[in-house]
Design a protein around this motif. Structure first.
Motif, PDB file in Angstrom:
ATOM      1  N   ARG A 176      16.020  33.495   2.453  1.00  0.00           N
ATOM      2  CA  ARG A 176      15.964  33.684   3.914  1.00  0.00           C
ATOM      3  C   ARG A 176      15.774  32.569   4.845  1.00  0.00           C
ATOM      4  O   ARG A 176      16.472  32.380   5.699  1.00  0.00           O
ATOM      5  N   ARG A 177      15.260  31.368   4.137  1.00  0.00           N
ATOM      6  CA  ARG A 177      15.005  30.271   4.964  1.00  0.00           C
ATOM      7  C   ARG A 177      16.294  29.353   5.182  1.00  0.00           C
ATOM      8  O   ARG A 177      16.776  28.859   6.077  1.00  0.00           O
ATOM      9  N   ARG A 184      20.981  28.600  12.577  1.00  0.00           N
ATOM     10  CA  ARG A 184      20.411  27.836  13.593  1.00  0.00           C
ATOM     11  C   ARG A 184      21.487  26.505  13.682  1.00  0.00           C
ATOM     12  O   ARG A 184      21.969  26.337  14.847  1.00  0.00           O
ATOM     13  N   ILE A 185      21.908  26.061  12.634  1.00  0.00           N
ATOM     14  CA  ILE A 185      22.948  25.134  12.767  1.00  0.00           C
ATOM     15  C   ILE A 185      24.316  25.577  13.146  1.00  0.00           C
ATOM     16  O   ILE A 185      24.701  24.922  14.405  1.00  0.00           O
ATOM     17  N   ALA A 186      24.609  26.711  12.867  1.00  0.00           N
ATOM     18  CA  ALA A 186      25.916  27.242  13.609  1.00  0.00           C
ATOM     19  C   ALA A 186      25.565  27.482  14.840  1.00  0.00           C
ATOM     20  O   ALA A 186      26.544  27.113  15.883  1.00  0.00           O
ATOM     21  N   ARG A 187      24.454  28.111  15.379  1.00  0.00           N
ATOM     22  CA  ARG A 187      24.427  28.090  16.750  1.00  0.00           C
ATOM     23  C   ARG A 187      24.321  26.757  17.565  1.00  0.00           C
ATOM     24  O   ARG A 187      24.818  26.674  18.509  1.00  0.00           O
ATOM     25  N   GLU A 353      20.256  35.354  20.477  1.00  0.00           N
ATOM     26  CA  GLU A 353      19.380  34.876  19.538  1.00  0.00           C
ATOM     27  C   GLU A 353      18.277  33.549  19.936  1.00  0.00           C
ATOM     28  O   GLU A 353      17.424  33.237  19.469  1.00  0.00           O
ATOM     29  N   ARG A 354      19.136  32.650  20.845  1.00  0.00           N
ATOM     30  CA  ARG A 354      18.244  31.859  21.501  1.00  0.00           C
ATOM     31  C   ARG A 354      16.964  32.349  22.236  1.00  0.00           C
ATOM     32  O   ARG A 354      16.101  31.894  22.161  1.00  0.00           O
ATOM     33  N   ALA A 355      16.964  33.424  23.106  1.00  0.00           N
ATOM     34  CA  ALA A 355      16.187  34.007  23.605  1.00  0.00           C
ATOM     35  C   ALA A 355      15.067  34.577  22.479  1.00  0.00           C
ATOM     36  O   ALA A 355      13.864  34.434  22.851  1.00  0.00           O
ATOM     37  N   THR A 387       7.060  32.920  15.639  1.00  0.00           N
ATOM     38  CA  THR A 387       7.613  32.532  14.665  1.00  0.00           C
ATOM     39  C   THR A 387       9.279  32.650  14.767  1.00  0.00           C
ATOM     40  O   THR A 387       9.717  33.636  15.307  1.00  0.00           O
ATOM     41  N   PRO A 388       9.880  31.542  14.833  1.00  0.00           N
ATOM     42  CA  PRO A 388      11.319  31.591  15.198  1.00  0.00           C
ATOM     43  C   PRO A 388      11.979  32.727  14.047  1.00  0.00           C
ATOM     44  O   PRO A 388      11.762  32.524  13.009  1.00  0.00           O
ATOM     45  N   ARG A 389      13.067  33.238  14.687  1.00  0.00           N
ATOM     46  CA  ARG A 389      13.737  34.520  13.862  1.00  0.00           C
ATOM     47  C   ARG A 389      15.056  33.876  13.898  1.00  0.00           C
ATOM     48  O   ARG A 389      15.868  33.222  14.703  1.00  0.00           O
TER      49      ARG A 389
END
Length: 389
Positions: A176-177, A184-187, A353-355, A387-389
């Motif tokens: 999951r991590r 996150r990298i792709a974003r 996803e950022r929000a 917690t970031p999702r």
């Protein structure tokens, strides 16, 4: 020539072993009789006690019950008690390994053996009773030992199962991590490269139009276009270096400062260089936490990129203001909006996803009178507990 020896099934082996054990028990009962010598009824009972051992592996509960039913009269009739001990121990041990509800069944067996002891005490006296009690105590001790072994085996199995479940949980958490990190990298790469490449494309197109035009080339205007391209490249390189340092956890030198709401003015200036009229109102934004500032910067960056690429707009309004304990981010243009009323691709998904990564929400849709509006509400209090999702 190879001689093939037929294989003997497990049930046949069990039957042969039970028969051999019965013969040994009969010899022991005949050679060392106790109160009563082994006669025909005793021999039948002795053989009957050993018969269930042939099916113990297949039906452990029925085999143990049959053995107890036949062993009790054998003991009560005062035949040689020691002869049955091996069969009783094997039956108890086999049921402990293969049976169900072991504790209840072994408790019932112990009660029946106690009844047998009482019955023998009423029929005989003296040393014979003590010997009989010693035999029954030995069988009960074996039953208790088997139960302890079974409990230990179950406890070890439970510990092993918990360890395996914990290992599976750790593997799932690691996967999951990894998935979250890849997302996150792709974003980050999408937000950075899409915006920079879009602006470079627009500015390069403007420079090419100046060169190919019919009127004489305005060196100042061309220089401004090329300078804008160079500035966009520098900004993109700086952001990419900072992103890579965060991803690598680099220790060499201070990391580049990640963008925040202070960088939104630069985004507005870059959009103006691409031909848009940008109205920026960020006086009410205050100083939000760094993670909220980064989220707001990326949302504005992606929204402006979509306006430049798809909206065919002339004016875009960018507003940042406090709304209670939230930071309201709004980007509205006067363009034609996306085809079909909703944008396609990863841009809108990335903004959502950022929000969400800071516990906020984002809405996007056509505005009244034409154009498109992106509105995000980002919490500015207790963001560190999200917690970031």
């Amino acid at each position: 020539m190879v001689v093939t020896v037929p294989r003997v099934s497990g049930q046949v082996r069990d039957a042969l072993a039970a028969a051999a054990l019965a013969v040994c028990a009969a010899v022991a009962a005949a050679v060392w009789p106790e109160v009563r010598p082994l006669d025909a009824p005793g021999l039948l009972l002795l053989a009957g006690v050993h018969a269930p051992l042939a099916v113990l592996r297949r039906w452990p509960g029925r085999a143990l019950a049959s053995l107890v039913v036949l062993a009790l009269p054998y003991h009560l009739l005062q035949y040689q008690h020691h002869a049955l001990v091996p069969a009783e121990v094997i039956a108890l041990f086999g049921y402990a390994v293969l049976g169900r509800r072991v504790r209840v069944v072994l408790s019932v067996v112990a009660l029946l053996l106690l009844t047998c002891v009482v019955g023998m005490a009423m029929r005989a006296g003296g040393g014979s009773v003590r010997e009989q009690i010693a035999v029954i105590e030995g069988v009960v001790a074996i039953a208790i030992a088997v139960q302890v072994w079974r409990s230990h085996r179950a406890r070890v199995a439970a510990i092993t199962e918990r360890a395996e479940r914990a290992e599976r949980t750790r593997e799932q958490e690691a996967r999951r991590r990894v998935a979250e990190e890849r997302l996150r990298i792709a974003r980050d790469l999408h937000d950075l490269l899409a915006h920079s490449i879009t602006l470079i494309g627009v500015q390069a197109g403007a420079a090419a139009h100046l060169v190919r035009g019919d009127r004489p080339v305005d060196r100042g205007e061309l220089g401004e276009a090329l300078a804008s391209i160079a500035a966009t490249c520098r900004d993109a390189r700086t952001e990419l270096r900072g992103t890579l340092q965060v991803l690598r956890g680099a220790d060499g030198g201070p990391p580049e400062v990640l963008p925040g709401i202070a960088g939104i003015a630069g985004l507005a200036e870059a959009a103006r260089a691409a031909g848009l009229t940008v109205v920026l109102d960020d006086e009410g934004a205050g100083t939000p936490p760094p993670e909220v500032g980064v989220a707001a910067y990326r949302i504005v960056q992606e929204a402006l990129t979509n306006v430049v690429k798809h909206a065919a707009a002339t004016t875009v309004e960018v507003g940042l203001a406090r709304d209670g304990d939230r930071l309201a981010v709004r980007v509205a243009d006067d363009g034609r909006g996306p085809a079909g009323g909703s944008p396609r691709g990863f841009g809108l998904l990335g903004m959502i996803e950022r929000a969400r990564s800071v516990g906020g929400t984002l809405d996007a849709g056509p505005r009244a009178g034409g154009g498109f509006t992106v509105t995000a509400l980002l919490p500015v209090a207790d963001v560190g507990s999200v917690t970031p999702r």
